[in-house]
Enzyme design. Structure first.
Site, PDB file in Angstrom:
ATOM      1  N   GLU A  21      48.917  38.779 110.694  1.00 47.54           N
ATOM      2  CA  GLU A  21      49.761  39.391 109.663  1.00 47.54           C
ATOM      3  C   GLU A  21      50.331  40.707 110.172  1.00 47.54           C
ATOM      4  O   GLU A  21      49.629  41.495 110.827  1.00 47.54           O
ATOM      5  CB  GLU A  21      48.892  39.617 108.420  1.00 47.54           C
ATOM      6  CG  GLU A  21      49.555  39.282 107.117  1.00 47.54           C
ATOM      7  CD  GLU A  21      49.943  37.810 106.981  1.00 47.54           C
ATOM      8  OE1 GLU A  21      51.065  37.450 107.400  1.00 47.54           O
ATOM      9  OE2 GLU A  21      49.138  37.043 106.444  1.00 47.54           O
ATOM     10  N   GLY A  50      54.141  35.762  97.836  1.00 47.40           N
ATOM     11  CA  GLY A  50      53.848  35.863  99.270  1.00 47.40           C
ATOM     12  C   GLY A  50      53.910  34.518  99.966  1.00 47.40           C
ATOM     13  O   GLY A  50      53.337  34.330 101.038  1.00 47.40           O
ATOM     14  N   GLU A  66      68.006  38.326 105.495  1.00 52.95           N
ATOM     15  CA  GLU A  66      66.997  39.151 104.811  1.00 52.95           C
ATOM     16  C   GLU A  66      67.207  40.630 105.162  1.00 52.95           C
ATOM     17  O   GLU A  66      67.115  41.506 104.309  1.00 52.95           O
ATOM     18  CB  GLU A  66      65.615  38.671 105.275  1.00 52.95           C
ATOM     19  CG  GLU A  66      64.460  39.233 104.520  1.00 52.95           C
ATOM     20  CD  GLU A  66      63.959  38.319 103.408  1.00 52.95           C
ATOM     21  OE1 GLU A  66      64.162  37.096 103.463  1.00 52.95           O
ATOM     22  OE2 GLU A  66      63.373  38.863 102.474  1.00 52.95           O
ATOM     23  N   ASP A  69      58.328  33.878 108.708  1.00 53.78           N
ATOM     24  CA  ASP A  69      58.528  33.050 107.509  1.00 53.78           C
ATOM     25  C   ASP A  69      59.615  32.004 107.736  1.00 53.78           C
ATOM     26  O   ASP A  69      59.459  30.830 107.393  1.00 53.78           O
ATOM     27  CB  ASP A  69      58.919  33.930 106.316  1.00 53.78           C
ATOM     28  CG  ASP A  69      57.891  35.014 106.048  1.00 53.78           C
ATOM     29  OD1 ASP A  69      56.793  34.939 106.635  1.00 53.78           O
ATOM     30  OD2 ASP A  69      58.199  35.923 105.267  1.00 53.78           O
ATOM     31  N   SER A 119      56.876  33.057 100.638  1.00 48.61           N
ATOM     32  CA  SER A 119      58.171  33.040 101.315  1.00 48.61           C
ATOM     33  C   SER A 119      59.214  32.140 100.671  1.00 48.61           C
ATOM     34  O   SER A 119      59.876  31.346 101.352  1.00 48.61           O
ATOM     35  CB  SER A 119      58.005  32.634 102.785  1.00 48.61           C
ATOM     36  OG  SER A 119      57.261  33.597 103.428  1.00 48.61           O
ATOM     37  N   SER A 120      59.355  32.298  99.372  1.00 47.28           N
ATOM     38  CA  SER A 120      60.420  31.536  98.717  1.00 47.28           C
ATOM     39  C   SER A 120      61.786  32.001  99.228  1.00 47.28           C
ATOM     40  O   SER A 120      62.726  31.213  99.318  1.00 47.28           O
ATOM     41  CB  SER A 120      60.335  31.658  97.202  1.00 47.28           C
ATOM     42  OG  SER A 120      60.307  33.005  96.821  1.00 47.28           O
ATOM     43  N   TYR A 138      56.997  47.819 103.406  1.00 45.13           N
ATOM     44  CA  TYR A 138      57.176  47.020 104.618  1.00 45.13           C
ATOM     45  C   TYR A 138      58.020  47.789 105.636  1.00 45.13           C
ATOM     46  O   TYR A 138      57.638  47.939 106.802  1.00 45.13           O
ATOM     47  CB  TYR A 138      57.881  45.713 104.250  1.00 45.13           C
ATOM     48  CG  TYR A 138      57.877  44.689 105.352  1.00 45.13           C
ATOM     49  CD1 TYR A 138      56.899  43.709 105.415  1.00 45.13           C
ATOM     50  CD2 TYR A 138      58.848  44.700 106.348  1.00 45.13           C
ATOM     51  CE1 TYR A 138      56.898  42.768 106.429  1.00 45.13           C
ATOM     52  CE2 TYR A 138      58.852  43.769 107.361  1.00 45.13           C
ATOM     53  CZ  TYR A 138      57.877  42.800 107.396  1.00 45.13           C
ATOM     54  OH  TYR A 138      57.873  41.865 108.410  1.00 45.13           O
ATOM     55  N   GLY A 189      57.627  35.698  94.553  1.00 37.69           N
ATOM     56  CA  GLY A 189      56.884  36.959  94.656  1.00 37.69           C
ATOM     57  C   GLY A 189      55.397  36.755  94.896  1.00 37.69           C
ATOM     58  O   GLY A 189      54.596  37.652  94.692  1.00 37.69           O
TER      59      GLY A 189
HETATM   60  C1  GLA Z   1      56.550  39.102 105.349  1.00 34.62           C
HETATM   61  C2  GLA Z   1      57.627  39.073 106.429  1.00 34.62           C
HETATM   62  C3  GLA Z   1      57.117  38.421 107.708  1.00 34.62           C
HETATM   63  C4  GLA Z   1      55.781  39.023 108.140  1.00 34.62           C
HETATM   64  C5  GLA Z   1      54.809  39.097 106.978  1.00 34.62           C
HETATM   65  C6  GLA Z   1      53.552  39.842 107.331  1.00 34.62           C
HETATM   66  O1  GLA Z   1      56.234  37.820 104.911  1.00 34.62           O
HETATM   67  O2  GLA Z   1      58.761  38.374 105.966  1.00 34.62           O
HETATM   68  O3  GLA Z   1      58.090  38.553 108.717  1.00 34.62           O
HETATM   69  O4  GLA Z   1      55.956  40.268 108.750  1.00 34.62           O
HETATM   70  O5  GLA Z   1      55.382  39.731 105.844  1.00 34.62           O
HETATM   71  O6  GLA Z   1      52.858  39.182 108.319  1.00 34.62           O
END
Ligand code: GLA
Length: 389
Positions: free
Chosen positions: A36, A126, A162, A174, A128-129, A224, A124
């Site tokens: 991560e 986590g 993005e 993602d 990755s929608s 982030y 939301g």
């Molecule tokens: C989000 C980002 C990814 C990655 C993760 C953390 O999902 O889109 O690129 O950095 O956080 O691992």
């Protein structure tokens, strides 16, 4: 569930546009076993696409006008492909517009289209929608207008969308997982070279269980992007002292420890996490190959401690969910997953014990935070694809 989604977008398409869609595409969400916040640090990640999808029903319309209907939000948007596309105040639309604008900039010829989309990927959480949306539209354009894009190009275009239209300076994990997903396999991706290999996702008597904190990651964008700046700054300091270090990949823990004072507390913690996490992914792949799930689970839990204490991207609710399973005999490891500040934890759990665990943790979670816990048992599925009946 997949069939129901396909049926539903098709029906809505007919209601909106009075004819059957020419195509249906499916684009999946993703999980990440481990690795991560290292995709933008030249590390390795171990994600997989899951059986939760965005479904797109779509037809060309022989004009330059596009009409898009977001079924779940009951919102629509119309625009002309010949206009310069810019971010607007509908966030969901920006992921799409960002992809289309890049395709235009690259000189690809497209025509107008009508589209309805709907999702079974919780937003939301986590999972990755947004990457699924970006990659789905990229894949659809490629397929419908014969753009001859490679899979990696589709993923990179999604990532850039993005950055430019959603403002999150994300890594490639993602989008890569959404496009390259393979049934029953995890992907070990080298984020430095973009080389990848599939590994059997055979967890034998264990399964992957997601516990959704139901905390939407609203701080994700700023948190982030700040993390990215911090590690960049850290790497620059490390390089001043160790010019042989090109990326975090060839930076050792000892180097970071030696520079503790110079880096300062916060940047030290961030860099220390990154170096350890890159190593953990490699150890996790070895453990998976040897079916050593105890070690895999321990590595996942170590990742959580790092994300919570050093990278500081967890939150009270996620820490609670991870702590709550630490002493469960049936749980080998748990950690927060994805960008953080909310979303899901991923747990390696003995098969058959899930329901009882979910019931127990749900009660504790409700008592502590007054929030309803959601749980998902996910299957590892194939990446973005055209749906064929
Ligand atoms: C989000 C980002 C990814 C990655 C993760 C953390 O999902 O889109 O690129 O950095 O956080 O691992």
């Amino acid at each position: 569930m997949k069939k129901k989604l396909v049926q539903s977008v098709k029906e809505h398409f007919v209601q909106w546009f009075d004819n059957e869609p020419e195509f249906v595409f499916l684009s999946p969400g993703r999980i990440n076993i481990i690795g991560e916040h290292v995709d933008y640090n030249d590390g390795y990640v171990l994600p997989a696409a899951i059986n939760k999808y965005i479904g797109f029903a779509i037809s060309k319309n022989e004009t330059s006008a596009c009409t898009i209907f977001a079924q779940d939000l009951n919102q629509s948007h119309k625009f002309d492909l010949n206009d310069t596309l810019k971010p607007i105040d509908k966030m969901w639309m920006n992921y799409i517009l960002g992809v289309l604008q890049q395709l235009k900039e690259k000189g690809f010829a497209m025509q107008g289209f009508n589209m309805v989309f709907s999702s079974t990927i919780p937003m939301g959480a986590g999972l990755s929608s947004s990457a699924a949306l970006e990659c789905g539209i990229g894949f659809a354009m490629n397929n419908m207008f014969d753009l001859a894009l490679t899979k990696i190009e589709i993923a990179l275009i999604g990532q850039k969308s993005e950055h430019t239209f959603a403002g999150v300076n994300c890594g490639i994990m993602d989008q890569f997982a959404s496009v390259f997903g393979k049934k029953n396999h995890v992907i070990k991706l080298d984020c430095n070279t973009l080389e990848y290999e599939y590994h059997q996702a055979d967890f034998k008597k264990y399964s992957l269980l997601l516990l959704d904190s139901n905390v939407k990651h609203t701080h994700l964008t700023s948190g982030y992007n700040t993390r990215r700046e911090e590690v960049e700054q850290g790497l620059a300091t490390i390089q001043q002292h160790f010019p042989e270090v090109k990326t975090f990949r060839n930076c050792t823990e000892n180097m970071v420890l030696e520079l503790k004072e110079k880096l300062g507390e916060t940047i030290f913690k961030r860099c220390h996490f990154v170096v350890k996490e890159i190593q953990r992914v490699q150890d996790a792949v070895d453990a998976l190959e040897q079916s050593d799930f105890k070690t895999l689970g321990q590595l996942m839990s170590a990742t959580h401690r790092g994300l919570s204490k050093e990278y500081e991207v967890s939150c009270d609710e996620l820490d609670f969910l991870v702590d709550a399973v630490q002493h469960e005999n049936s749980v080998l490891g748990a950690r927060m997953m994805g960008g953080g500040f909310g979303g899901c934890s991923i747990n390696l759990v003995e098969k058959g014990t899930e329901e009882e665990l979910i019931n127990r943790i749900s009660k504790q979670y409700q008592n502590q935070f007054g929030i309803e816990l959601k749980a998902y048992k996910v299957k590892i599925s194939k990446g973005t694809t055209v749906y064929k009946n």
